[in-house]
Design an enzyme around this catalytic site. Structure first.
Site, PDB file in Angstrom:
ATOM      1  N   ARG A 108       3.560   3.141   4.190  1.00  0.00           N
ATOM      2  CA  ARG A 108       2.882   1.983   4.819  1.00  0.00           C
ATOM      3  C   ARG A 108       1.437   1.797   4.338  1.00  0.00           C
ATOM      4  O   ARG A 108       0.629   1.160   5.011  1.00  0.00           O
ATOM      5  CB  ARG A 108       2.899   2.089   6.344  1.00  0.00           C
ATOM      6  CG  ARG A 108       4.281   2.045   6.917  1.00  0.00           C
ATOM      7  CD  ARG A 108       4.268   1.586   8.357  1.00  0.00           C
ATOM      8  NE  ARG A 108       5.573   1.772   8.934  1.00  0.00           N
ATOM      9  CZ  ARG A 108       5.963   2.875   9.552  1.00  0.00           C
ATOM     10  NH1 ARG A 108       5.112   3.874   9.697  1.00  0.00           N
ATOM     11  NH2 ARG A 108       7.173   2.966  10.024  1.00  0.00           N
ATOM     12  N   LYS A 214     -15.407 -14.038 -10.396  1.00  0.00           N
ATOM     13  CA  LYS A 214     -14.194 -13.910  -9.590  1.00  0.00           C
ATOM     14  C   LYS A 214     -14.479 -13.192  -8.265  1.00  0.00           C
ATOM     15  O   LYS A 214     -14.006 -13.602  -7.204  1.00  0.00           O
ATOM     16  CB  LYS A 214     -13.101 -13.172 -10.368  1.00  0.00           C
ATOM     17  CG  LYS A 214     -11.881 -12.930  -9.503  1.00  0.00           C
ATOM     18  CD  LYS A 214     -10.610 -12.739 -10.223  1.00  0.00           C
ATOM     19  CE  LYS A 214      -9.480 -12.559  -9.205  1.00  0.00           C
ATOM     20  NZ  LYS A 214      -8.205 -12.271  -9.799  1.00  0.00           N
TER      21      LYS A 214
END
Ligand code: GLY
Length: 339
Positions: A108, A214
């Site tokens: 996870r 960016k």
């Protein structure tokens, strides 16, 4: 050597500029780190991996698929990687995508970092947290948004970068200049690929400045609700072309940028297409291509930027100023047919 901390909504990424992979030991504990790389990078730089747990994947975009993810996860289980493990992708865009994606889902979610080894990965793929895989002809169809814990720049990897990969990366560099930085666009016009390839200081500076364009866009809109979509300039048509024709990502988005400029002429009154085309060609990138417009439109319709019958298309108002416009699929189909 410089360290910059970049804050995102729920996390911080440490950016180590001009650092050198030899400093990785100061950033992450060797015993709990697994480097993920590909055959090309490993073969050209094997001594830099000495002492590190390393998984070597096959090189190439065709391996950016679920089967590689499954194999990598099995390997991590075999190595008894746990929640304390940190994955470090050392490679180009395929490696950073797969590493970020696997790290986001393994147990996870575990921590990860990147050492981008191509121009494209330095200015684009390593930044932004979007990590995913291709499904059939659909690029990046499945993935997650999780920021890396760190990004480390070591220009030494560019020494083994093939010419085609330099060109690939410059397509993204030009894209960032087109949407946000007219001065950088002018600098690129006045220089050449050879100039940057032969001067480490110039490429290092350009990469850092370009990566920051960016980073700033992503910081403002990490989950792509608005401004971040500007980074898709050239990508809507580009992605549709990329997997249907034998084109690199850079070539595909280069053609995508040219067509986006022509669409801009009609919708924003953009008048600088010729300068964009000339710059792309100066960096050995294709501006135009003959393609089956219907076939490409049918793939383009499935683009993630589509919302019902409207496509969010990135256009230019002028060089250095990208804008988002919503175009109906009908109108887009019509414009494309006549370009
Ligand atoms: N990993 C590339 C991006 O987030 O845009």
């Amino acid at each position: 050597m410089k360290k910059v901390s970049i804050k995102f909504a729920n996390s911080t990424t440490d950016l180590y500029l001009a650092y050198g992979i030899s400093h990785l030991k100061e950033i992450t504990e060797q015993a709990s780190t697994v480097l993920i790389t590909d055959e090309n990078v490993f073969n050209a730089h094997s001594k830099r991996f000495k002492g590190w747990n390393t998984i070597i994947l096959k090189s190439g975009e065709e391996f950016k698929v679920q089967a590689t993810v499954d194999a990598l996860i099995e390997k991590l289980i075999e190595m008894e990687a746990d929640r304390k493990t940190i994955l470090v992708g050392v490679g180009g865009g395929v490696i950073t995508d797969i590493t970020g994606y696997v790290a986001s889902v393994y147990m996870r979610g575990i921590r990860f970092g990147f050492i981008p080894t191509s121009v494209l990965a330095l200015v684009d793929a390593s930044i932004g947290g979007k990590n995913g895989i291709d499904v059939g002809i659909y690029k990046n169809m499945v993935g997650t948004i999780h920021q890396p814990a760190f990004i480390l720049h070591d220009m030494v990897f560019l020494n083994s970068l093939p010419q085609a990969e330099w060109e690939n990366g410059f397509a993204e560099i030009i894209k960032h200049a087109c949407i946000r930085d007219a001065a950088m666009f002018a600098e690129l016009e006045s220089k050449s690929l050879k100039h940057y390839q032969s001067r480490q200081k110039s490429i290092c500076e350009l990469v850092q400045r370009n990566a920051l364009i960016k980073i700033k866009v992503v910081q403002k809109d990490e989950f792509e609700k608005g401004e971040r979509r500007l980074l898709n300039f050239g990508h809507t048509l580009g992605h549709a072309l990329e997997n249907q024709y034998e084109l690199s990502h850079g070539q595909a988005i280069s053609i995508g940028m040219t067509y986006a400029c022509h669409i801009s002429e009609q919708l924003t009154g953009f008048r600088q297409t010729e300068r964009v085309v000339n710059l792309l060609q100066k960096y050995n990138l294709p501006a135009y291509a003959a393609f089956n417009k219907q076939k490409v439109f049918d793939v383009l319709k499935m683009d993630k930027k589509r919302e019902k019958k409207e496509m969010n298309y990135v256009l230019l108002e002028k060089i250095g100023k990208g804008v988002m416009k919503s175009i109906s699929l009908k109108q887009l189909e019509k414009i494309l047919q006549y370009l």
